[in-house]
Design a protein around this motif. Sequence first.
Motif, PDB file in Angstrom:
ATOM      1  N   THR A   1       0.819  -1.206   0.014  1.00 50.18           N
ATOM      2  CA  THR A   1      -0.027   0.135  -0.030  1.00 50.18           C
ATOM      3  C   THR A   1       0.764   1.090   0.149  1.00 50.18           C
ATOM      4  OG1 THR A   1      -0.221   0.034   2.462  1.00 50.18           O
ATOM      5  CG2 THR A   1      -1.746  -1.232   1.262  1.00 50.18           C
ATOM      6  N   PRO A   2       0.218   2.459  -0.310  1.00 48.07           N
ATOM      7  CA  PRO A   2       0.986   3.520  -0.423  1.00 48.07           C
ATOM      8  C   PRO A   2       1.529   4.025   0.940  1.00 48.07           C
ATOM      9  CG  PRO A   2      -0.899   3.765  -1.732  1.00 48.07           C
ATOM     10  CD  PRO A   2      -1.029   2.509  -0.977  1.00 48.07           C
ATOM     11  N   SER A   3       1.363   3.621   1.931  1.00 50.27           N
ATOM     12  CA  SER A   3       1.649   4.253   3.202  1.00 50.27           C
ATOM     13  C   SER A   3       2.989   3.348   3.778  1.00 50.27           C
ATOM     14  CB  SER A   3       0.503   3.891   4.224  1.00 50.27           C
ATOM     15  OG  SER A   3       0.178   2.416   4.367  1.00 50.27           O
TER      16      SER A   3
ATOM     17  N   VAL B   1      -3.540   8.134 -10.815  1.00 51.78           N
ATOM     18  CA  VAL B   1      -4.679   7.586 -10.461  1.00 51.78           C
ATOM     19  C   VAL B   1      -6.035   8.403 -10.856  1.00 51.78           C
ATOM     20  CG1 VAL B   1      -3.448   6.120  -8.873  1.00 51.78           C
ATOM     21  CG2 VAL B   1      -4.767   8.337  -8.199  1.00 51.78           C
ATOM     22  N   GLY B   2      -7.422   7.644 -11.245  1.00 58.04           N
ATOM     23  CA  GLY B   2      -8.421   8.367 -11.371  1.00 58.04           C
ATOM     24  C   GLY B   2      -8.765   8.840 -12.656  1.00 58.04           C
TER      25      GLY B   2
ATOM     26  N   TYR C   1       1.092  -4.219  -5.742  1.00 56.56           N
ATOM     27  CA  TYR C   1       0.698  -3.059  -5.247  1.00 56.56           C
ATOM     28  C   TYR C   1      -0.762  -2.971  -5.195  1.00 56.56           C
ATOM     29  CZ  TYR C   1       0.613   2.241  -4.797  1.00 56.56           C
ATOM     30  OH  TYR C   1       0.240   3.575  -4.382  1.00 56.56           O
ATOM     31  N   SER C   2      -1.490  -2.417  -4.092  1.00 55.86           N
ATOM     32  CA  SER C   2      -3.015  -2.560  -4.093  1.00 55.86           C
ATOM     33  C   SER C   2      -3.702  -1.558  -5.177  1.00 55.86           C
ATOM     34  CB  SER C   2      -3.230  -2.037  -2.723  1.00 55.86           C
ATOM     35  OG  SER C   2      -4.550  -2.396  -2.507  1.00 55.86           O
ATOM     36  N   GLY C   3      -4.571  -2.168  -5.861  1.00 54.80           N
ATOM     37  CA  GLY C   3      -5.195  -1.739  -6.949  1.00 54.80           C
ATOM     38  C   GLY C   3      -4.430  -2.010  -8.457  1.00 54.80           C
TER      39      GLY C   3
ATOM     40  N   ASN D   1     -10.017   2.517  -7.161  1.00 58.19           N
ATOM     41  CA  ASN D   1      -9.765   2.893  -5.451  1.00 58.19           C
ATOM     42  C   ASN D   1      -8.279   2.926  -5.365  1.00 58.19           C
ATOM     43  OD1 ASN D   1     -12.540   2.745  -4.860  1.00 58.19           O
ATOM     44  ND2 ASN D   1     -12.511   0.672  -4.867  1.00 58.19           N
ATOM     45  N   THR D   2      -7.622   2.780  -6.445  1.00 55.38           N
ATOM     46  CA  THR D   2      -5.953   2.757  -6.216  1.00 55.38           C
ATOM     47  C   THR D   2      -5.382   4.042  -5.734  1.00 55.38           C
ATOM     48  OG1 THR D   2      -5.836   1.446  -8.229  1.00 55.38           O
ATOM     49  CG2 THR D   2      -3.711   2.434  -7.314  1.00 55.38           C
TER      50      THR D   2
END
Length: 647
Positions: free
Chosen positions: A30-32, A51-52, A76-78, A102-103
Amino acid sequence: MKGLLKLLAIIILFMGYSCKQNNSQEPHITPSESVTEIYDIELIEPLNWWVGFKNQELQLLVKHQEISKATPKINYSGVTIREVHKADSPNYLFIDLMISENTKAGKFNIEFVFENGESLTHTYELKARQKSPEEYKGFDSSDAIYLITPDRFVNANPENDIVETLNETTIDRTDGYKRHGGDIAGIINHIDYIHDMGFTAIWPCPLLTNDMPRGSYHGYAMTDFYEIDPRFGTMKEYLELSSKLSDKDMKLVMDQVANHCGLEHWWMKDLPFKDWVNYQAHYEKNKENWNGLVTKTSSHRRTSNQDLYASQVDKEDMTDGWFVSGMPDLNQRNPFMAKYIIQNSIWWVETANLGGIRQDTYPYPDKHFMSNWVRAIMTEYPNFSIVGEQWSYNPLVISYWQEGAINKDGYDSDLKSVMDFPMQQNIVDALNENEAWDKGLVKIYEGLANDFHYANPKDLLIFPDNHDMSRIFTQLGGDKINTKIALSYLLTLPRIPQVYYGTEILMDDFDNPGDHGLIRTDFSGGWKGDEVNAFTGEGLTADQKDMQSFLRKVLNYRKSSKAIHNGETMHFAPQNGVYVLFRILGDETVVHVINKNEGVTNLDLPRFNEIDLNGKTLKNIITDETIVWGDMLKLNEKGSMILTTKF
């Protein structure tokens, strides 16, 4: 003790859950979480993404020695890898990614695992978008665009004139086809001048790296689609230009080329596929002496796109032939090339906060690809603008390329704006004609009457000249009055106007009309030591100052004129050497009068009663004089006049 055992049980339970998650097939980074940035791979493009987007697909071009023997992995999530494509060259991979809605923005590592167990790692970034898609506003009929050849405008930083690692390392201001040193910093330093002149947008000719051995100054033979040419400046300066324009409520229009690249583009030394460029087999067979071979250049028969009777060979020669021998023709029918071009355009819109794209040589690429290209951009940016260059003096050909045209072959370009070469030619022809009963003005009148055939005439881009044709002052034989007429008329038309740098100071190419090096002459005051400085007025002739002042007044009035931006248009057929055009919106009426008579002419005003101006006071926007609209308007001399009811 019970409390300690309870805490231990919770820890064990959490660890079990964590292990279960790590063993799942879903990405879990995750990005964190911190990422150790590693850049082992020679090149991945696009350089980053966001993203988006509505289109959640992203295709990465990966270039590295023998990279086709590696398997990419992303955790990586998403983000998921949908498919991996090998090219004909072993040194490329194309990776299809899906980026879920939701990435989260962040950096992650792509691991490339080779057959022998070795691996390489490359860090990639997905950024958060800085504003909503709807906030990317394109240019429209309320704008006036200032076209600049950057190498010839202002040299603010002589330190970047020569870059030893590039092929052309000569600065020679006496040679129209060598570099002169103008740069991005020079444009930045003179935004106030451009703004105060009344322009609302800037269109610089291409600023991307053009590493050609000669003639590299013009920018149209790009050798890297993701890099600002270091002789123009840096990416940081390009973004600063965009930012400072935004601060002035001005737009940055990017000149892009989907049709071709430069022969020195990095991929020409190792082409990914056998059909990456058109006539590739012919090129590779003859590339040792390619500069002498011109058999595979374009026929330039642009009407073959519309011609119901065109032969297949003529169509292929047009779309597949190289623009010139030093500009390889990109094959947009290759799906990887197609996606590369589309993603590159979107990357620049998002990176540089663009206010529009001008697409060079619009009818030369595959026309069905160009529709897809426009649609992909406009889907992401619904309020954006793109103008295509179609050099034809036939309004039927121009209208074919505009969105909404009803074409016999069913083609719809989805393109909002096309360059209006026919009207430009009509204006020049009309003003150069003096023998006809109406002194040639019917050519303007009938030229504008052709608007019935355009889907959206006010979205066409009109201009007196540009970087590829003689200066308007030259085209009009050095006649200052006719030059004023041309400029004032096109600035009141239902169009998007573009003016070339230096037009305001009567720059010309009389010594060799049409010579590109001369057309793109240095702007006075752009170099240290220039005796004439158009920015300050120092050394300008009286005629140059007068033209600069005239254009400034018209542009600044136009900037706030809703009638010119979006008003109804009505004109009256020329009579006795006088032609009158009206633009009307609400309580604002703009009157443009062209008088080609040398002596005093009395204009009979009751003829225009349907405009309902009788008894109203109008102001001359150049002289500030006022008149009351009555029975007759006295025209004292040849020229143009712009009157307005808006004070």
